[in-house]
Design an enzyme around this catalytic site. Sequence first.
Site, PDB file in Angstrom:
ATOM      1  N   ASP A  89       4.308  -7.903 -21.142  1.00  0.00           N
ATOM      2  CA  ASP A  89       4.311  -7.903 -19.676  1.00  0.00           C
ATOM      3  C   ASP A  89       2.960  -8.363 -19.147  1.00  0.00           C
ATOM      4  O   ASP A  89       1.954  -8.352 -19.859  1.00  0.00           O
ATOM      5  CB  ASP A  89       4.756  -6.546 -19.112  1.00  0.00           C
ATOM      6  CG  ASP A  89       4.140  -5.368 -19.835  1.00  0.00           C
ATOM      7  OD1 ASP A  89       3.223  -5.575 -20.646  1.00  0.00           O
ATOM      8  OD2 ASP A  89       4.577  -4.224 -19.591  1.00  0.00           O
ATOM      9  N   GLU A 150       5.529  -3.047 -13.493  1.00  0.00           N
ATOM     10  CA  GLU A 150       5.122  -1.824 -12.783  1.00  0.00           C
ATOM     11  C   GLU A 150       5.979  -1.599 -11.535  1.00  0.00           C
ATOM     12  O   GLU A 150       5.524  -1.740 -10.407  1.00  0.00           O
ATOM     13  CB  GLU A 150       3.632  -1.905 -12.410  1.00  0.00           C
ATOM     14  CG  GLU A 150       2.690  -2.008 -13.609  1.00  0.00           C
ATOM     15  CD  GLU A 150       2.517  -0.698 -14.378  1.00  0.00           C
ATOM     16  OE1 GLU A 150       3.132   0.311 -13.982  1.00  0.00           O
ATOM     17  OE2 GLU A 150       1.783  -0.705 -15.379  1.00  0.00           O
TER      18      GLU A 150
HETATM   19 ZN    ZN Z   1       1.796   1.048 -16.453  1.00  0.00          ZN
HETATM   20 ZN    ZN Z   2       2.311  -0.772 -18.851  1.00  0.00          ZN
END
Ligand code: ZN
Ligand code: ZN
Length: 409
Positions: A89, A150
């Site tokens: 990510d 997130e």
């Molecule tokens: Zn995080």
């Molecule tokens: Zn993370």
Amino acid sequence: MGVRDDAEAIAPELVRLRRDIHREPEIGLHLPGTQSKILDALEGLPLEISVGTALSSVTAVLRGGGAAARGGDARGGDAKGPVVLLRGDMDALPVAERTGLDYASQTEGVMHACGHDLHVAMLAGAARLLAARQRDLPGTVVFMFQPGEEGHAGARHMIAEGVLDAAGQRPVAAYALHVASSELPAGVCSTRPGTMLAAAEILEVTVRGHGGHGSQPHLAADPIPVACEMVTALQTLVTRKFDVFDPVVITVGTFHAGTVDNVIPDEATFLATVRSFSPAARDRVRESALALVGGIASGHGVTVSASFRDGYPVTVNDAAETRFAARVAADLLGEERCLAQPDPLTGAEDFSFVLEQVPGAYLMLGACPPGADPATAPNNHAADAVFDDSVLSAGAALYAELALQRLAL
Ligand SMILES: [Zn+2]
Ligand SMILES: [Zn+2]
């Protein structure tokens, strides 16, 4: 040279890439600067690259040449072999960095406080390591560079845009690494089969009565005591309706109603975070919480609208893939540096959406700086969380070995 040695050799580049990303963090689904750094890092590698439309993702496909040798489907003259997906990510958090590092964030109020900058560098490193072995690679690797972990469900968007079919066939396995600034010493990994992280979602409740004079509540329909009753009843629900060994957590984090002391308002609203650790408990808490608030409202003659805002499902590690990944990690990092994690983490992850469709494993990798005590070091999301660069080559090598060895099974 082995993967680990090759990873050591590119460590300085990985550190540079990680620090460049750390300096210029971006939040959410649109991370154009981070995306262009990834594209630069992958430049010249034999990859099929595509970028997202709803988000600034990067999907890179590396097709190996070694599939025919191990009996891949050669009928069409186009031997493929299996597909493995590796995910990193990319996004940062709305946190004002206080690390004092010389490569600290230059963007006010934004920080890579969850270490996703390391994930990008490690995954780009794995692409380099695997591209160098393309000829012998007995299958295909999909590199999933994902924005918006997130809270923005970036993985779900990438799945909708076809990342799981990027290679033309579904992956047989998917893996993700996540660094930790505390709890685990640098270079120590941990994972567990089954539930790895909680499901998290938001319960939104609005109670509607009708307002009036505070001195004459019998002429109004006061939503405040009804909403208060819901808050306490939800806590009772947690303790009376759920197995303590398959727990749920409900925390009401906001509660708003009214303006002054002597006016009964029309509405009261509250938000709760709801966490669960099994798909069954998740389904049940959703259903029973909605039934509970509905019953309380009707008992008091007011109306309620309550709903769950889509959150992240439980992150479930496949047992066989977790065994495999733990063995690969133990061979690479050392037996004593690969720990069996006793309990799931109470955080949530959108890699869960990938694991709903592809068996795989999610592993934590310690990145606590040497000299700091993992038990007391600032943890992920803290403004002073520090993630040590020394784990970048190990992480890149681990991603690469997971793909290499899984394709060779
Ligand atoms: Zn995080
Ligand atoms: Zn993370």
